[in-house]
Design a protein around this motif. Structure first.
Motif, mmCIF file in Angstrom:
data_model
loop_
_atom_site.group_PDB
_atom_site.id
_atom_site.type_symbol
_atom_site.label_atom_id
_atom_site.label_comp_id
_atom_site.label_asym_id
_atom_site.label_seq_id
_atom_site.Cartn_x
_atom_site.Cartn_y
_atom_site.Cartn_z
ATOM 1 N N PHE A 151 0.837 -1.207 0.000
ATOM 2 C CA PHE A 151 0.000 0.000 0.000
ATOM 3 C C PHE A 151 0.871 1.257 0.000
ATOM 4 C CE2 PHE A 151 -2.813 -3.281 1.439
ATOM 5 C CZ PHE A 151 -4.030 -2.938 0.898
ATOM 6 N N GLU A 152 0.376 2.271 -0.659
ATOM 7 C CA GLU A 152 1.101 3.545 -0.729
ATOM 8 C C GLU A 152 1.227 4.172 0.653
ATOM 9 O OE1 GLU A 152 3.241 6.561 -2.598
ATOM 10 O OE2 GLU A 152 2.499 4.681 -3.456
ATOM 11 N N ASN A 153 0.125 4.114 1.441
ATOM 12 C CA ASN A 153 0.127 4.649 2.802
ATOM 13 C C ASN A 153 -0.565 3.671 3.734
ATOM 14 O OD1 ASN A 153 1.261 7.455 2.618
ATOM 15 N ND2 ASN A 153 -0.414 7.684 1.149
ATOM 16 N N VAL A 154 0.043 3.464 4.901
ATOM 17 C CA VAL A 154 -0.582 2.678 5.968
ATOM 18 C C VAL A 154 -0.694 3.605 7.169
ATOM 19 C CG1 VAL A 154 -0.394 0.676 7.477
ATOM 20 C CG2 VAL A 154 0.402 0.525 5.105
ATOM 21 N N TYR A 155 -1.925 3.980 7.499
ATOM 22 C CA TYR A 155 -2.163 4.961 8.558
ATOM 23 C C TYR A 155 -2.365 4.248 9.887
ATOM 24 C CZ TYR A 155 -3.306 7.807 4.448
ATOM 25 O OH TYR A 155 -3.272 8.455 3.229
ATOM 26 N N ILE A 156 -1.601 4.663 10.899
ATOM 27 C CA ILE A 156 -1.764 4.116 12.247
ATOM 28 C C ILE A 156 -1.599 5.249 13.266
ATOM 29 C CG2 ILE A 156 -0.864 1.838 11.616
ATOM 30 C CD1 ILE A 156 1.738 2.596 13.119
ATOM 31 N N PHE A 157 -1.992 4.983 14.505
ATOM 32 C CA PHE A 157 -1.660 5.857 15.630
ATOM 33 C C PHE A 157 -0.361 5.353 16.257
ATOM 34 C CE2 PHE A 157 -6.277 6.466 15.433
ATOM 35 C CZ PHE A 157 -6.376 7.846 15.588
ATOM 36 N N LYS A 158 0.345 6.245 16.932
ATOM 37 C CA LYS A 158 1.531 5.805 17.676
ATOM 38 C C LYS A 158 1.106 4.777 18.712
ATOM 39 C CE LYS A 158 4.428 9.952 17.305
ATOM 40 N NZ LYS A 158 5.054 11.075 18.036
ATOM 41 N N LEU A 269 -4.042 9.958 10.829
ATOM 42 C CA LEU A 269 -5.204 9.614 11.655
ATOM 43 C C LEU A 269 -5.460 10.611 12.785
ATOM 44 C CD1 LEU A 269 -5.056 5.711 11.894
ATOM 45 C CD2 LEU A 269 -6.695 7.099 10.627
ATOM 46 N N PRO A 270 -4.425 11.008 13.564
ATOM 47 C CA PRO A 270 -4.698 11.995 14.617
ATOM 48 C C PRO A 270 -5.269 13.303 14.068
ATOM 49 C CG PRO A 270 -2.560 10.981 14.963
ATOM 50 C CD PRO A 270 -3.036 10.512 13.620
ATOM 51 N N THR A 271 -4.773 13.712 12.899
ATOM 52 C CA THR A 271 -5.254 14.970 12.300
ATOM 53 C C THR A 271 -6.693 14.852 11.822
ATOM 54 O OG1 THR A 271 -3.004 15.522 11.596
ATOM 55 C CG2 THR A 271 -4.804 16.692 10.516
ATOM 56 N N ILE A 272 -6.987 13.797 11.073
ATOM 57 C CA ILE A 272 -8.322 13.627 10.493
ATOM 58 C C ILE A 272 -9.363 13.348 11.571
ATOM 59 C CG2 ILE A 272 -9.743 12.211 8.961
ATOM 60 C CD1 ILE A 272 -7.771 14.173 7.582
ATOM 61 N N LEU A 273 -9.032 12.501 12.543
ATOM 62 C CA LEU A 273 -9.992 12.198 13.604
ATOM 63 C C LEU A 273 -10.262 13.424 14.468
ATOM 64 C CD1 LEU A 273 -11.461 9.464 14.178
ATOM 65 C CD2 LEU A 273 -9.531 9.258 12.634
ATOM 66 N N ALA A 274 -9.249 14.271 14.649
ATOM 67 C CA ALA A 274 -9.462 15.518 15.397
ATOM 68 C C ALA A 274 -10.448 16.416 14.655
ATOM 69 C CB ALA A 274 -8.134 16.241 15.604
ATOM 70 N N GLU A 275 -10.287 16.521 13.340
ATOM 71 C CA GLU A 275 -11.214 17.327 12.542
ATOM 72 C C GLU A 275 -12.634 16.765 12.606
ATOM 73 O OE1 GLU A 275 -9.713 17.419 8.578
ATOM 74 O OE2 GLU A 275 -7.934 18.617 9.082
#
Length: 541
Positions: A151-158, A269-275
């Motif tokens: 995958f081009e991007n794999v989004y996770i939280f720390k 994820l932190p940015t998008i979920l905050a929005e």
């Protein structure tokens, strides 16, 4: 035959129990829509991998009551541990030709486990109750061998550091995270210390005219932060003796911040979920408003019940009893009940003063109802009447809060309530002679004025301009600890007033206004008879 009878009796008992559980949680459609919004913001050929909270140990063989990670709950509605959500930006196809764009991995059903710990949803429950078309057991997360590297991007939280390995159970969060790390490019991530990352961003964004100023500031304070001294870029930046060199380093730091050595992304994820989470839907507002009203009723009942011979712990217990009476599952955060000088400790949670006496009592508490957390503070006199000094400080804080609430309108900036409250408090403290002038630096109001509330008491957000259907706190305070450089008559007075404010196009709405907040209304409420007056327990001494 006995085993069959026992099994059917066990299933019947579980069915009856389930029928009597709350039904006003967020709907499966709400969570499905949240996942769709997230998917719409993801880049092509990307995936998000989000883990549930782990079970955390309290002592020996006793664990803390499990609380789901708010982001995981927001996206799934799943309230159990040891689960993983995988969201894909595009449809995927399995070996049988089935298409899907998300998978929820959940603990498998186990009759013996459920006999001790209660019913679990399992795979079928995740499909029927939560609306997932593709659900699997947690153990399958490792064996599915998803090709994360493709995958081009794999989004996770720390990741947290407190995942426990209990051994013998391959479906724990510890095992799930380990499987992900082993199968992905996680090992390529260079995780900077938060302070180092903060300084790198500050240097990258500072105007060129202030490059030297930043360098001097770093030079003065670097000995306080060993992690900064070890960073190559920061050391070079401090040592640079010309702006030309500083500009060159600024560019290198910028490039380093944007450098990618892996497809794993910790920032998305932190940015998008905050929005997403900072603006509440009508469904969320209904639950959040109930949590706030429950908390306000708790404040009212304590006002009627409070007596000088009570303890801080007893006051805490009354608040929390009211929460449970209304069916709130938890407190949203550790309850703060601070009498007198204890109120000057901002996050005081010992609550162990045995007699309130004639002190002011600062009570910062909030019920959590169906995941949503209130945050309401009232400060009241234990004996039912404000002294002249207590009243002067209280009314100054109230005046500041009113000023802060007035600017809570769409389009105004998040910092504006704080600016308003600080101005009123500084002018008021000077007028009372507690500080020499409004411009004097002091620590009598040492904290911010506002934060978002929701699934977290300090809900994530962008903290930019106010938008309709945000819910924030406005909570100015004045704290004058014993030994402060002012007249002793002010010592030990601590006042905080905190309300939960809904941002609307027609102006701010105080959702916690039910709890009295003026001197007159508080004293009037405290003069009322409490239903707890006759609740007497035997003396155990």
């Amino acid at each position: 035959m006995f085993k069959k009878i026992f099994f059917y009796f066990f299933i019947l008992t579980i069915s009856i129990t389930v029928a009597q559980t709350p039904t006003d949680y967020l709907s499966a459609d709400f969570h499905k829509e949240r996942r769709a919004i997230l998917r719409g913001k993801m880049t092509k050929n990307s995936m998000a991998v989000i883990f549930s909270n782990p079970i955390r140990n309290r002592a020996n063989d006793v664990d803390y009551v499990f609380h789901q990670d708010p982001n995981f709950y927001y996206l799934t509605g799943f309230r159990e541990p040891n689960a993983v959500l995988v969201v894909f930006s595009e449809n995927q196809t399995d070996a049988n030709g089935n298409t899907y764009n998300e998978i929820l991995y959940v603990p498998k059903r186990d009759a013996r486990f459920e006999m001790w710990n209660g019913k679990r949803l399992g795979v079928e429950g995740a499909k029927s109750a939560l609306g997932f078309t593709m659900a699997k057991t947690s153990e399958e997360f490792a064996t599915d061998a998803i090709d994360f590297k493709s995958f081009e991007n794999v989004y996770i939280f720390k990741f947290s550091d407190d995942y426990r390995n209990s051994l013998g159970d391959n479906g724990e969060v510890y095992d799930l995270v380990t499987a992900f790390k082993d199968q992905s490019e996680y090992h390529k991530i260079k995780i900077e210390h938060p302070n180092v990352e903060y300084i790198h961003k500050a240097i990258a964004n500072v105007p060129d005219a202030k490059l030297e100023e930043i360098a001097k500031g770093l030079s003065k304070n670097i000995d306080k932060y060993p992690e900064l001294k070890e960073d190559t870029f920061i050391k070079a930046y401090i040592s640079a003796d010309t702006d030309a060199l500083r500009k060159e380093l600024k560019q290198k730091i910028k490039l380093n911040l944007n450098k990618r050595e892996t497809n794993i992304d910790l920032k998305f994820l932190p940015t998008i979920l905050a929005e997403m989470r900072e603006v509440k839907t009508p469904e969320e507002l209904k639950l959040l408003t109930k949590a706030i009203r429950i908390s306000a009723v708790g404040q009212i009942e304590v006002m009627k019940a409070m007596k000088p011979n009570m303890s801080e712990t007893e006051i805490q217990g009354i608040h929390e009893f009211v929460y449970k009476k209304y069916g709130a599952e938890y407190e949203g955060y550790p309850s703060i009940v601070g009498a007198g000088n204890n109120g000057c400790v901002l996050h005081y949670i010992e609550n162990n003063k045995t007699k309130l006496g004639n002190d002011l009592v600062l009570m910062d508490l909030g019920a959590e109802y169906r995941g949503y957390t209130a945050d309401v503070t009232r400060t009241i006199p234990a004996n039912g009447k404000f002294s002249p000094e207590q009243k002067a400080i209280y009314e100054l804080v109230l005046k500041a809060q009113d000023a802060g609430i007035r600017v809570c309108k769409p389009g105004n900036q998040f910092w504006q309530p704080g600016e308003q409250t600080k101005q009123v408090i500084n002018e008021g403290l000077a007028a009372l002679g507690i500080i020499s002038a409004p411009s004097e630096k002091h620590t009598y109001f040492p904290h911010g004025t506002s934060h978002h509330i929701g699934l977290d008491v300090h809900d994530p957000g962008t903290y930019g301009a106010f938008r309709e259907n945000m819910v924030i706190t406005v909570e100015p305070g004045i704290y004058i600890p014993e030994g402060s450089p002012c007249d002793k008559k002010w010592w030990g007075i601590a006042v905080r007033i905190e309300d939960d404010i809904l941002i609307t196009k027609n102006g701010p709405v105080n959702l916690s206004a039910e709890a009295p907040r003026t001197v007159e209304s508080i004293e009037k409420m405290m003069a009322k008879k409490s239903i707890l007056n006759d609740f007497l327990l035997p003396d155990l001494d």
